[in-house]
Design an enzyme around this catalytic site. Structure first.
Site, PDB file in Angstrom:
ATOM      1  N   PHE A  68      32.272  -9.910  12.236  1.00  0.00           N
ATOM      2  CA  PHE A  68      31.596  -9.005  13.162  1.00  0.00           C
ATOM      3  C   PHE A  68      31.521  -9.703  14.511  1.00  0.00           C
ATOM      4  O   PHE A  68      30.866 -10.737  14.651  1.00  0.00           O
ATOM      5  CB  PHE A  68      30.186  -8.638  12.694  1.00  0.00           C
ATOM      6  CG  PHE A  68      29.504  -7.664  13.615  1.00  0.00           C
ATOM      7  CD1 PHE A  68      29.650  -6.299  13.421  1.00  0.00           C
ATOM      8  CD2 PHE A  68      28.735  -8.098  14.679  1.00  0.00           C
ATOM      9  CE1 PHE A  68      29.040  -5.386  14.285  1.00  0.00           C
ATOM     10  CE2 PHE A  68      28.125  -7.204  15.545  1.00  0.00           C
ATOM     11  CZ  PHE A  68      28.281  -5.842  15.345  1.00  0.00           C
ATOM     12  N   LYS A 106      21.923 -14.207  21.272  1.00  0.00           N
ATOM     13  CA  LYS A 106      20.796 -14.128  20.349  1.00  0.00           C
ATOM     14  C   LYS A 106      19.717 -15.180  20.594  1.00  0.00           C
ATOM     15  O   LYS A 106      18.931 -15.066  21.526  1.00  0.00           O
ATOM     16  CB  LYS A 106      21.305 -14.150  18.901  1.00  0.00           C
ATOM     17  CG  LYS A 106      22.028 -12.846  18.500  1.00  0.00           C
ATOM     18  CD  LYS A 106      22.313 -12.777  17.038  1.00  0.00           C
ATOM     19  CE  LYS A 106      23.028 -11.479  16.634  1.00  0.00           C
ATOM     20  NZ  LYS A 106      22.140 -10.312  16.640  1.00  0.00           N
ATOM     21  N   ASP A 121      32.885 -17.777  17.344  1.00  0.00           N
ATOM     22  CA  ASP A 121      31.808 -16.840  17.643  1.00  0.00           C
ATOM     23  C   ASP A 121      30.531 -17.405  17.031  1.00  0.00           C
ATOM     24  O   ASP A 121      30.318 -17.338  15.817  1.00  0.00           O
ATOM     25  CB  ASP A 121      32.147 -15.473  17.052  1.00  0.00           C
ATOM     26  CG  ASP A 121      31.056 -14.434  17.299  1.00  0.00           C
ATOM     27  OD1 ASP A 121      29.906 -14.815  17.573  1.00  0.00           O
ATOM     28  OD2 ASP A 121      31.359 -13.233  17.189  1.00  0.00           O
TER      29      ASP A 121
END
Length: 405
Positions: free
Chosen positions: A137, A256, A222
């Site tokens: 994702f 995040k 990522d």
């Protein structure tokens, strides 16, 4: 506002892109309070975002002090918070002097930037393939979605970015993918959060580093979910066994937890990848604004100064041991405070629903997996409360499934 009224307002005024089972009004530490005054233990942390919990004094004071000075001047100018954050990120990632940082607003935007980096590297070499892993994702924007191989997400928006390829996260598939020698870059999550907190096979990342070097491709990690201390290291590639000593990726994306609730993300480059972008090729109106930059810099400084990475490691181990003893749990995955709880049966959605009814926030990235990502500040009282509430939810879901079987 009554329960009925806010749900009507949400249906009337907001796009229908997700359920909203609660209206939360305030938070403190690991707890949030809804409009009825009921307190919930937040062990999802805004999906791995709220690294310091809710309304932490460092976060609150950082927002207030910078908002009173300078919030935004556009990317036409520099600001000291932007420079401070970039220098700190380079140091924490271990880039050395030749590292560079691009500051954006979120993980998808960071990965879009990395995709452009991959094209800049590959196009002059005649290499156009961009690889990602099954279960990955990387975001919802068109480019990031193109390397997020989930049909339910991709199909409504096809056609997507050309020459993106999905491979299984196995060493054999990795070797085969580089055989054609047309790969510009491979995107890898060191731990796949949305796939159920899935870890890579032993040696996978090290072999990817070897192959990308041999075939002149970029290794792009990522770390939107795993970075900024979530795994007990500043970045998951720094965990033991991920990469050989002295080896680094070409680029890392992050978001995040870095802002502890304030929107911020970005891209860190290493070595040769730092020279690919030229002025005018890319930018972001809000990216690197003084307010977001100052908040993120103060958050990272607090994590560092207070030794919270050690707490992440310690509490993660404590949680995994405690939860593994609960009936219905078959094991755990992940690192630090990014934990996937494997269930003996595919009842995760029911567990989430019962948990919420019992004042606990978790989620289910897979039918047989519960994901938790609590604040780095979590301690014994919160863990004890979690085990009690989660155990009750698991028991209720198990009984419900047996009744309907």
């Amino acid at each position: 506002m009554s329960d009925a009224n806010w749900k009507v307002a949400a249906e009337r005024d907001l796009m229908s892109l997700g359920g909203r089972p609660r209206l939360f009004e305030s938070g403190s530490g690991s707890y949030v309070t809804d409009d009825a005054g009921r307190e919930h233990l937040d062990f999802l942390g805004g999906i791995a975002v709220n690294s310091l919990g809710h309304a932490h004094p460092v976060f609150v004071s950082a927002v207030a002090e910078q908002a009173a000075k300078l919030a935004h001047v556009s990317n036409l100018f520099a600001s000291q918070p932007q420079l401070d954050l970039a220098a700190r990120l380079k140091r924490l990632a271990g880039t050395g002097e030749d590292g560079r940082v691009f500051l954006a607003n979120a993980g998808s935007e960071a990965n879009e930037t990395a995709l452009k980096l991959a094209r800049l590297h590959g196009n002059p070499r005649g290499k156009t393939a961009i690889l990602s892993l099954a279960g990955a994702f990387h975001g919802r924007s068109i480019g990031a979605l193109s390397i997020t191989p989930k049909a339910a997400y991709q199909d409504p928006f096809a056609p997507l970015l050309p020459d993106t390829r999905t491979i299984e996260p196995t060493l054999d598939a990795l070797e085969h993918a580089f055989a054609a020698d047309d790969v510009a870059a491979i995107f890898i999550e060191p731990i796949q959060g949305e796939a159920g907190v899935r870890e890579l096979p032993d040696g996978f990342l090290a072999r990817a580093r070897e192959l990308t070097r041999r075939h002149d491709a970029l290794l792009i990690l990522d770390e939107v979910q795993t970075g900024s201390g979530r795994t007990g290291e500043w970045f998951a590639f720094q965990l033991p066994g991920m990469l050989p000593d002295g080896e680094l990726p070409d680029a890392v994306t992050f978001a995040k937890a870095v802002g502890a609730g304030f929107p911020l993300g970005g891209l860190i480059t290493f070595g040769r990848a730092s020279d690919l972008f030229a002025p005018g090729m890319h930018n972001s109106t809000f990216g690197g604004n003084p307010l977001a930059s100052h908040v993120a810099d103060r958050v990272l400084a607090h994590v560092e100064d207070e030794g919270l990475l050690a707490n992440v490691t310690r509490r993660g181990a404590q949680l995994r041991e405690a939860v593994s003893a609960l009936p219905g749990v078959s094991g755990t995955r992940g690192a630090g405070l990014l934990i996937g709880i494997a269930l003996e049966r595919p009842i995760a959605a029911d567990v989430v629903a019962h948990a919420l009814d019992g004042g606990l926030i978790v989620n289910a990235p897979a039918p047989d997996t519960i994901r938790i990502a609590p604040a780095f500040t979590v301690g014994d009282p919160e863990i004890e409360d979690f085990i009690r509430r989660f155990g009750d939810a698991l028991n209720a879901a198990s009984q419900s499934s047996e009744t309907t079987a």
